[in-house]
Design a protein around this motif. Structure first.
Motif, PDB file in Angstrom:
ATOM      1  N   SER A  81      12.243  -0.465  -8.147  1.00 42.46           N
ATOM      2  CA  SER A  81      11.120   0.363  -8.575  1.00 42.46           C
ATOM      3  C   SER A  81      10.509  -0.211  -9.827  1.00 42.46           C
ATOM      4  O   SER A  81      11.231  -0.624 -10.731  1.00 42.46           O
ATOM      5  N   LYS A  82       9.182  -0.236  -9.884  1.00 36.71           N
ATOM      6  CA  LYS A  82       8.526  -0.738 -11.096  1.00 36.71           C
ATOM      7  C   LYS A  82       8.358   0.419 -12.087  1.00 36.71           C
ATOM      8  O   LYS A  82       8.648   1.565 -11.767  1.00 36.71           O
ATOM      9  N   SER A  83       7.854   0.092 -13.282  1.00 35.70           N
ATOM     10  CA  SER A  83       7.732   1.141 -14.306  1.00 35.70           C
ATOM     11  C   SER A  83       6.778   2.258 -13.869  1.00 35.70           C
ATOM     12  O   SER A  83       6.914   3.399 -14.297  1.00 35.70           O
ATOM     13  N   LYS A  85       6.750   3.436 -10.992  1.00 34.58           N
ATOM     14  CA  LYS A  85       7.487   4.057  -9.870  1.00 34.58           C
ATOM     15  C   LYS A  85       7.107   3.474  -8.497  1.00 34.58           C
ATOM     16  O   LYS A  85       7.629   3.893  -7.477  1.00 34.58           O
ATOM     17  N   SER A  86       6.188   2.517  -8.448  1.00 33.88           N
ATOM     18  CA  SER A  86       5.842   1.933  -7.152  1.00 33.88           C
ATOM     19  C   SER A  86       6.939   0.931  -6.758  1.00 33.88           C
ATOM     20  O   SER A  86       7.599   0.347  -7.627  1.00 33.88           O
ATOM     21  N   PRO A  87       7.162   0.728  -5.449  1.00 35.06           N
ATOM     22  CA  PRO A  87       8.235  -0.182  -5.048  1.00 35.06           C
ATOM     23  C   PRO A  87       7.826  -1.647  -5.155  1.00 35.06           C
ATOM     24  O   PRO A  87       6.638  -1.980  -5.055  1.00 35.06           O
ATOM     25  N   VAL A  88       8.808  -2.500  -5.388  1.00 38.28           N
ATOM     26  CA  VAL A  88       8.582  -3.950  -5.337  1.00 38.28           C
ATOM     27  C   VAL A  88       9.812  -4.555  -4.668  1.00 38.28           C
ATOM     28  O   VAL A  88      10.929  -4.066  -4.851  1.00 38.28           O
ATOM     29  N   ALA A 116      -2.614 -12.039 -10.631  1.00 40.50           N
ATOM     30  CA  ALA A 116      -1.775 -11.532  -9.539  1.00 40.50           C
ATOM     31  C   ALA A 116      -0.996 -10.308  -9.978  1.00 40.50           C
ATOM     32  O   ALA A 116      -0.826 -10.052 -11.172  1.00 40.50           O
ATOM     33  N   GLU A 117      -0.527  -9.549  -8.986  1.00 41.79           N
ATOM     34  CA  GLU A 117       0.069  -8.241  -9.284  1.00 41.79           C
ATOM     35  C   GLU A 117       1.415  -8.318 -10.012  1.00 41.79           C
ATOM     36  O   GLU A 117       1.661  -7.554 -10.936  1.00 41.79           O
ATOM     37  N   GLU A 118       2.294  -9.202  -9.579  1.00 41.55           N
ATOM     38  CA  GLU A 118       3.679  -9.145 -10.080  1.00 41.55           C
ATOM     39  C   GLU A 118       3.894 -10.021 -11.315  1.00 41.55           C
ATOM     40  O   GLU A 118       3.165 -10.975 -11.549  1.00 41.55           O
ATOM     41  N   ASP A 119       4.936  -9.672 -12.089  1.00 43.07           N
ATOM     42  CA  ASP A 119       5.389 -10.582 -13.144  1.00 43.07           C
ATOM     43  C   ASP A 119       6.915 -10.571 -13.142  1.00 43.07           C
ATOM     44  O   ASP A 119       7.531  -9.739 -12.467  1.00 43.07           O
ATOM     45  N   GLY A 184       0.234  -3.092   0.044  1.00 47.08           N
ATOM     46  CA  GLY A 184       0.772  -2.067   0.945  1.00 47.08           C
ATOM     47  C   GLY A 184       2.290  -2.184   1.046  1.00 47.08           C
ATOM     48  O   GLY A 184       2.856  -2.167   2.143  1.00 47.08           O
ATOM     49  N   THR A 185       2.948  -2.294  -0.113  1.00 42.53           N
ATOM     50  CA  THR A 185       4.411  -2.457  -0.093  1.00 42.53           C
ATOM     51  C   THR A 185       5.087  -1.276   0.622  1.00 42.53           C
ATOM     52  O   THR A 185       6.106  -1.455   1.291  1.00 42.53           O
ATOM     53  N   LYS A 186       4.486  -0.089   0.481  1.00 46.29           N
ATOM     54  CA  LYS A 186       5.104   1.070   1.157  1.00 46.29           C
ATOM     55  C   LYS A 186       5.029   0.913   2.674  1.00 46.29           C
ATOM     56  O   LYS A 186       5.962   1.269   3.388  1.00 46.29           O
TER      57      LYS A 186
END
Ligand code: A2P
Ligand code: MG
Ligand code: MG
Ligand code: MG
Length: 396
Positions: A81-83, A85-88, A116-119, A184-186
């Motif tokens: 879970s990211k900060s 609360k969305s999943p990664v 880009a989205e992730e780090d 659309g990770t969910k």
């Protein structure tokens, strides 16, 4: 400047230099003179972005392969879970590392900037070592399966660096790649739709987009038919270059067909897409707009920018997206989908009818929501949106 970014067995260096082509190329001319005739635009765009398109398609296809592999065998420990609360998942990170690496390998003479989205912040924490090792193995396995970088084995540190190349702020000057490694990770976690969404911004304008949708059927999903496809019939890649139209091919082949948005102008025959997740978009507002417009069909709810891809080939005519108050849209959630639809003849605006502006950094500043349809239906859609929003103002 030369960056020894990857531990490679034979250690060739990736040289990152400013591309002289950027300074004097017709691209600047193109972006400063948006009123050029379409025929000239087509000539410039297809001339100018061939290398970038090939690199983007290769990067997105390899990332799709990685995501498919993970989706087939997802482990509980693969999801975090990211900060916010969305999943990664390991696939989000692996996809971002892979795209970042492939673009730099394929375009060694261009200045590389990636939004880009992730780090890697969470991957550098205590206890994340095993996850990082799994991501590193996934990336190396996919690179090995492709065979074109047989000289390369990435270390965990290389993977972290490739992910963190995505921290660029973007903006209105120069070129920036824009990536959602899994949009659309969910949906990805449910086994449903998701997309690898990669676009190129040049002087603040989206000039190229590639949308890989590993679970989208090759044939229309109109009427929600996505659940009835055989495995061999799913997996699409959409791509567009400014002025050159939108094309689609199977993820397993490169024989492309040109696609076009639906020409339906009677709302009674139209169907509309919206988020699967009610937390991502206000379903009650969409249904009041659809009702006002005279749409009869129920909403088709699917995850991710696969909605833009499906709309670009006419599976549905309208996409409505109204995030809840306080949510800020990011450019990587729309850049690739936007050009795929626009080049297929569609229109993408905010809820007030303003064009989307991708030149302001990592976020899109927009009025209330995003609406997408064909040119004929846009005026009546905008009217229905305005009226429904006015009626619902207290809850917005
Ligand atoms: N609270 C939220 N509201 C709107 N969109 C969200 C929210 N949380 C995540 N998203 C992003 O919305 C997109 C998915 O929307 P859709 O509902 O159309 O499938 C994804 O980009 C997802 O991020 P992510 O890329 O992490 O999946
Ligand atoms: Mg996410
Ligand atoms: Mg996203
Ligand atoms: Mg994402």
């Amino acid at each position: 400047m030369s960056v020894n970014f990857v531990s490679i067995i034979a250690k060739p260096k990736i040289t990152i230099t400013t591309n002289p082509f950027l300074v004097s190329s017709p691209l600047l001319f193109f972006s400063n003179k948006t009123k050029m005739k379409p025929s000239i635009l087509t000539a410039f765009s297809s001339m100018s972005y061939d290398k970038e398109l090939a690199a983007a398609k290769k990067a997105a296809s390899l990332a799709a392969r990685l995501c498919q592999k993970v989706q087939k065998a997802i482990l509980q420990s693969d999801v975090q879970s990211k900060s916010d609360k969305s999943p990664v998942t390991v696939a989000d990170y692996g996809s971002q590392a892979l795209v970042s690496y492939v673009l730099q390998r394929e375009l060694p003479s261009e200045l590389f900037s990636l939004v880009a989205e992730e780090d890697s912040e969470d991957l550098r924490k205590d206890g994340a070592q095993e996850t990082l090792e799994r991501i590193t193995k996934l990336v190396n396995d996919i690179l090995a399966s492709d065979g074109s970088y047989s000289d390369s084995i990435l270390s965990a540190d290389d993977v972290v660096k490739a992910i963190d190349c995505g921290k660029s702020e973007g903006g209105s000057r120069g070129r920036h790649w824009v990536l959602d490694p899994i949009d659309g990770t969910k949906g990805f976690l449910r086994g449903d739709q998701y997309a690898i969404a990669l676009a190129l911004l040049d002087e603040g304008t989206v000039v190229l987009g590639v949308l890989a949708c590993p679970n989208l059927p090759l044939t229309s999903i109109a009427g929600g038919g996505s659940h009835h496809s055989l495995p061999g019939e799913v997996g699409c890649l959409f791509f567009s270059v400014a002025g050159g139209g939108t094309y689609m091919h199977s993820l397993d082949s490169s024989s492309a067909v040109k696609v076009q948005v639906s020409s339906i102008d009677n709302p009674e025959e139209a169907s509309f897409f919206e988020s699967y997740e009610a937390a991502h978009s206000m379903h009650d507002l969409s249904s009041s707009i659809a009702k006002k417009l005279g749409v009869k069909a129920p909403p088709v709810r699917i995850d991710s920018q696969a909605k833009y891809g499906a709309l670009s080939r006419g599976d549905g005519v309208i996409y409505l997206r109204f995030p809840h108050k306080g949510y800020r849209e990011k450019i990587w959630d729309h850049a690739a989908g936007y050009i795929v639809v626009a080049e297929a003849g569609g229109v993408v605006t905010d809820a007030a009818g303003n064009p989307l502006d991708f030149s302001k950094g990592r976020y899109l500043d927009l009025d209330t929501g995003i609406i997408v349809t064909n040119q004929k239906l846009m005026p009546s859609l905008l009217k229905a949106v305005r009226e429904s929003i006015e009626e619902k103002v207290p809850s917005l």
